[in-house]
Design a protein around this motif. Structure first.
Motif, PDB file in Angstrom:
ATOM      1  N   PRO A 332       5.315  -5.199  11.863  1.00 27.93           N
ATOM      2  CA  PRO A 332       5.440  -4.512  10.582  1.00 27.93           C
ATOM      3  C   PRO A 332       4.967  -3.058  10.572  1.00 27.93           C
ATOM      4  O   PRO A 332       5.132  -2.372   9.546  1.00 27.93           O
ATOM      5  CB  PRO A 332       4.547  -5.345   9.657  1.00 27.93           C
ATOM      6  N   THR A 333       4.390  -2.558  11.658  1.00 22.62           N
ATOM      7  CA  THR A 333       3.719  -1.258  11.606  1.00 22.62           C
ATOM      8  C   THR A 333       4.650  -0.135  11.155  1.00 22.62           C
ATOM      9  O   THR A 333       4.298   0.679  10.296  1.00 22.62           O
ATOM     10  CB  THR A 333       3.088  -0.933  12.966  1.00 22.62           C
ATOM     11  N   GLY A 334       5.848  -0.085  11.719  1.00 18.69           N
ATOM     12  CA  GLY A 334       6.777   0.986  11.356  1.00 18.69           C
ATOM     13  C   GLY A 334       7.175   0.929   9.892  1.00 18.69           C
ATOM     14  O   GLY A 334       7.446   1.957   9.263  1.00 18.69           O
ATOM     15  N   LEU A 335       7.206  -0.284   9.337  1.00 23.38           N
ATOM     16  CA  LEU A 335       7.566  -0.418   7.922  1.00 23.38           C
ATOM     17  C   LEU A 335       6.385  -0.116   7.017  1.00 23.38           C
ATOM     18  O   LEU A 335       6.573   0.303   5.873  1.00 23.38           O
ATOM     19  CB  LEU A 335       8.159  -1.801   7.665  1.00 23.38           C
ATOM     20  N   ALA A 336       5.165  -0.302   7.501  1.00 26.59           N
ATOM     21  CA  ALA A 336       3.990   0.162   6.748  1.00 26.59           C
ATOM     22  C   ALA A 336       4.009   1.684   6.657  1.00 26.59           C
ATOM     23  O   ALA A 336       3.644   2.265   5.623  1.00 26.59           O
ATOM     24  CB  ALA A 336       2.699  -0.321   7.411  1.00 26.59           C
ATOM     25  N   GLN A 337       4.467   2.327   7.716  1.00 24.27           N
ATOM     26  CA  GLN A 337       4.601   3.798   7.674  1.00 24.27           C
ATOM     27  C   GLN A 337       5.628   4.223   6.626  1.00 24.27           C
ATOM     28  O   GLN A 337       5.428   5.209   5.913  1.00 24.27           O
ATOM     29  CB  GLN A 337       5.045   4.327   9.044  1.00 24.27           C
ATOM     30  N   VAL A 338       6.727   3.476   6.549  1.00 22.90           N
ATOM     31  CA  VAL A 338       7.743   3.777   5.543  1.00 22.90           C
ATOM     32  C   VAL A 338       7.168   3.543   4.145  1.00 22.90           C
ATOM     33  O   VAL A 338       7.376   4.348   3.227  1.00 22.90           O
ATOM     34  CB  VAL A 338       9.005   2.914   5.781  1.00 22.90           C
ATOM     35  N   TRP A 339       6.429   2.433   3.990  1.00 24.33           N
ATOM     36  CA  TRP A 339       5.786   2.122   2.707  1.00 24.33           C
ATOM     37  C   TRP A 339       4.911   3.297   2.259  1.00 24.33           C
ATOM     38  O   TRP A 339       5.023   3.773   1.124  1.00 24.33           O
ATOM     39  CB  TRP A 339       4.941   0.848   2.876  1.00 24.33           C
ATOM     40  N   GLU A 340       4.051   3.765   3.166  1.00 29.40           N
ATOM     41  CA  GLU A 340       3.143   4.856   2.826  1.00 29.40           C
ATOM     42  C   GLU A 340       3.924   6.128   2.467  1.00 29.40           C
ATOM     43  O   GLU A 340       3.616   6.816   1.494  1.00 29.40           O
ATOM     44  CB  GLU A 340       2.191   5.138   3.999  1.00 29.40           C
ATOM     45  N   THR A 341       4.953   6.426   3.251  1.00 32.18           N
ATOM     46  CA  THR A 341       5.723   7.649   3.009  1.00 32.18           C
ATOM     47  C   THR A 341       6.426   7.585   1.651  1.00 32.18           C
ATOM     48  O   THR A 341       6.412   8.561   0.878  1.00 32.18           O
ATOM     49  CB  THR A 341       6.757   7.851   4.136  1.00 32.18           C
ATOM     50  N   VAL A 342       7.010   6.430   1.347  1.00 36.21           N
ATOM     51  CA  VAL A 342       7.712   6.287   0.067  1.00 36.21           C
ATOM     52  C   VAL A 342       6.724   6.416  -1.089  1.00 36.21           C
ATOM     53  O   VAL A 342       6.997   7.119  -2.078  1.00 36.21           O
ATOM     54  CB  VAL A 342       8.473   4.941   0.030  1.00 36.21           C
ATOM     55  N   GLN A 343       5.559   5.762  -0.993  1.00 36.55           N
ATOM     56  CA  GLN A 343       4.565   5.883  -2.061  1.00 36.55           C
ATOM     57  C   GLN A 343       4.135   7.338  -2.244  1.00 36.55           C
ATOM     58  O   GLN A 343       3.974   7.808  -3.371  1.00 36.55           O
ATOM     59  CB  GLN A 343       3.331   5.013  -1.765  1.00 36.55           C
ATOM     60  N   GLN A 344       3.954   8.044  -1.131  1.00 35.37           N
ATOM     61  CA  GLN A 344       3.572   9.459  -1.201  1.00 35.37           C
ATOM     62  C   GLN A 344       4.669  10.286  -1.871  1.00 35.37           C
ATOM     63  O   GLN A 344       4.394  11.127  -2.729  1.00 35.37           O
ATOM     64  CB  GLN A 344       3.290  10.011   0.202  1.00 35.37           C
ATOM     65  N   LEU A 345       5.936  10.045  -1.480  1.00 43.43           N
ATOM     66  CA  LEU A 345       7.037  10.840  -2.038  1.00 43.43           C
ATOM     67  C   LEU A 345       7.277  10.502  -3.506  1.00 43.43           C
ATOM     68  O   LEU A 345       7.811  11.317  -4.265  1.00 43.43           O
ATOM     69  CB  LEU A 345       8.322  10.633  -1.216  1.00 43.43           C
ATOM     70  N   ARG A 346       6.867   9.290  -3.912  1.00 46.60           N
ATOM     71  CA  ARG A 346       6.948   8.931  -5.334  1.00 46.60           C
ATOM     72  C   ARG A 346       5.750   9.477  -6.120  1.00 46.60           C
ATOM     73  O   ARG A 346       5.711   9.367  -7.344  1.00 46.60           O
ATOM     74  CB  ARG A 346       6.945   7.411  -5.498  1.00 46.60           C
ATOM     75  N   GLY A 347       4.750   9.995  -5.384  1.00 49.72           N
ATOM     76  CA  GLY A 347       3.557  10.531  -6.049  1.00 49.72           C
ATOM     77  C   GLY A 347       2.612   9.451  -6.537  1.00 49.72           C
ATOM     78  O   GLY A 347       1.857   9.663  -7.490  1.00 49.72           O
ATOM     79  N   LEU A 348       2.639   8.275  -5.880  1.00 48.51           N
ATOM     80  CA  LEU A 348       1.864   7.121  -6.356  1.00 48.51           C
ATOM     81  C   LEU A 348       0.660   6.801  -5.476  1.00 48.51           C
ATOM     82  O   LEU A 348       0.141   5.689  -5.525  1.00 48.51           O
ATOM     83  CB  LEU A 348       2.777   5.882  -6.415  1.00 48.51           C
ATOM     84  N   SER A 349       0.210   7.768  -4.662  1.00 45.25           N
ATOM     85  CA  SER A 349      -0.807   7.427  -3.668  1.00 45.25           C
ATOM     86  C   SER A 349      -2.236   7.668  -4.123  1.00 45.25           C
ATOM     87  O   SER A 349      -3.173   7.598  -3.314  1.00 45.25           O
ATOM     88  CB  SER A 349      -0.526   8.177  -2.359  1.00 45.25           C
ATOM     89  N   GLY A 350      -2.426   7.950  -5.390  1.00 47.07           N
ATOM     90  CA  GLY A 350      -3.775   8.017  -5.949  1.00 47.07           C
ATOM     91  C   GLY A 350      -4.670   8.985  -5.204  1.00 47.07           C
ATOM     92  O   GLY A 350      -4.278  10.128  -4.946  1.00 47.07           O
TER      93      GLY A 350
END
Ligand code: ZN
Lengths: 379, 140
Positions: A332-350
């Motif tokens: 799952p590591t590569g998809l965790a990277q995608v998860w983090e990137t998407v959250q960042q681009l959505r501005g949801l990373s607190g």
């Protein structure tokens, strides 16, 4: 040709999930990512599942759990890059117009062992095992320890400079509830920790663990119907090693793959706002920072020292803690990277949000010289 | 009486031979692009040519880089610590192997030479050996 849009993501906290099978873990994140996208399992037309070294096919098990709609499910084993490979194939299937909704999922549970072979060869596999045994049992940490040692010789870098990568990643992970290691560390704690392979102590190396992550990729038309934030896959570059001085080199492969990705996206290093990389060992961030074009060769240590790769710095690396702290369950590591990137681009990373993030680069390598670079953009 | 008159034999055939009690690594040289590879291979990793010739590598080299592996993830505790390195053989290529020296002893650039390393016994009792490296100046 349509653009692939990442409409939904989900992951489980990395760490321990002993009570669940790989398919259980996968089913949970697939449902999570679909719900994030506003879709249901019957909408999925194609699924790729990244997984390493298990004999059964957990992706097929996920579809058995969620509903046997008859969709094609392909399991991909590509070492550390399995999840990234699943993401690429899902994105390409959508971009080609073959499907409107594809799921990429990655699953992993700790079952690692390194060891030598037995006696004289009776099969080609045993013969290769015995050659490796003569070369010396080389766990991945040994390989990166040698690389670190050589870099200290070539550039006069210190072990404290490499330790700073771990310190920075742990700090990022302290703001990530999904990270396996959320404790902060000092340089002294990193340097004085238990030695694994000189000069690398435990915090120079990523932890192993269990986990799952998934992404839903849809066509741009479908994304408009769903009202999904337009986070597009602007580049998907994939190379295996090119021969260099005795073996394929991750550094060179990373350089070539990144060049291909920049060309696809029509972007360069200056356009990237944040980066997720394969930082299983501290030396990797320093080398890939150079190979991805953010500084010249020999300047990677200074980038880390200046805080350039920290959140708030010029080009933040591994904003979720990276492999070193978020964790690395392989599949799952590569998809965790995608998860983090998407959250960042959505501005949801607190508290770990990169201000104004619009373009994220995602890099992954796998044993055998596999390298993938994706560029995601909030259009 | 064991086969081979009691002399040790290589753990793997076709990778090295034994001359004067020391290993000689067998290297494949590509006839097309002249690159050299160890372990030997049938096709060139750089240009895919299958016109490969086998030749002897030098028994001497210097340490390009090294580490001491101190943990192996649970099993094989008796096996660690050991020194492992990449060695630039004189005239090439760069190879990986165990260095039979004290964990405090290695330095980058240190001269090393090939040595035999015990690898247990075959089912018929024949002693098996692999290759490794030792400091060439006699220090341990
Ligand atoms: Zn060639």
């Amino acid at each position: 040709m349509t653009k692939a849009v990442v409409a939904g993501v989900a992951m489980l906290p990395f760490g321990r999930h002993r009570e669940s099978t790989l398919s259980d873990l996968g089913a949970e994140v697939v449902l999570g990512a679909l719900s994030d996208a506003g879709l249901g399992w019957p909408d999925v037309q194609l699924m790729y599942c990244g997984v390493v070294g298990v004999s059964m096919t957990p992706g097929t098990g996920i579809s058995a759990q969620l509903g046997q709609t008859g969709l094609p499910v392909i399991n991909i084993d590509n070492a550390s890059a399995s999840g990234s490979s699943a993401f690429r194939e899902g994105s390409l299937a959508v971009a080609s117009g073959r499907v409107d909704v594809a799921v990429a999922v990655g699953v992993g549970k700790l079952n690692q062992s390194f060891g030598g072979g037995s006696v004289r060869p009776s099969s080609p596999e045993a013969r290769e095992g015995n050659i490796r045994r003569m070369q010396g049992v080389m766990p991945p940490v040994g390989y990166f320890a040698m690389q670190t040692r050589r870099r200290m010789h070539d550039f006069g870098s210190t072990i404290e400079q490499f330790a700073l990568v771990s310190v920075k990643n742990h700090k990022h992970a302290s703001h990530n509830p999904f990270a396996q290691l959320q404790n902060e560390l000092t340089v002294e704690e990193v340097v004085n920790a238990r030695m694994i392979a000189d000069p690398l102590t435990v915090p120079h190396c990523c932890p192993m663990g269990d986990g799952a992550a998934a992404a839903v990729v849809v066509s741009d038309e479908k994304a408009r119907q769903l009202g999904a934030p337009p986070i597009t896959v602007d580049a998907s570059a994939f190379r295996t090693g090119s021969y260099e001085n005795g073996s394929p080199s991750e550094a060179k492969t990373t350089h070539l793959t990144a060049q291909e990705a920049y060309t696809q996206a029509g972007l360069g290093p200056d356009d990237i706002d944040l980066v997720q990389i394969h930082d299983a060992f501290t030396v990797e961030e320093i080398e890939y920072c150079e190979q991805l074009g953010f500084c010249d060769v020999g300047e990677g240590e200074r980038m880390v020292e200046n805080g350039d790769t920290s959140i708030g710095g010029r080009i933040p690396f591994s904003t979720d803690g990276g492999l070193l702290a978020r964790g690395h369950p392989l599949g799952p590591t590569g998809l965790a990277q995608v998860w983090e990137t998407v959250q960042q681009l959505r501005g949801l990373s607190g508290p770990r949000q990169v201000a104004g993030a619009r373009v994220g680069l995602v890099h992954m390598v796998g044993v055998g010289g596999v390298c993938l670079v994706h560029i995601l953009k909030h259009s | 009486m064991t086969p081979n008159n009691g002399a040790p034999i290589p753990l793997v055939e076709g990778v090295f031979r034994i001359a004067d009690g020391r290993p000689v690594l067998l290297v494949s040289r590509c006839s097309f692009c002249d690159r050299r590879f160890f372990p030997p291979r049938e096709r060139c990793a750089a240009c895919s040519s299958d016109d490969m010739r086998t030749e002897d590598a030098s028994q001497n080299g210097e340490l390009y880089t090294w580490t001491v592996v101190r943990e192996l993830g649970g099993q094989r505790e008796g096996f660690v610590p050991y020194v492992i390195g990449q060695i630039d053989l004189a005239g090439g290529p760069r190879v990986t192997g165990v260095v039979t020296c004290d964990p405090d002893a290695p330095t980058i650039g240190m001269p090393v030479r090939l040595c035999l390393v015990p690898q247990g016994h075959d089912n018929d009792g024949t002693e098996l050996v692999g290759y490794g490296f030792e400091p060439a100046d006699g220090t341990r």
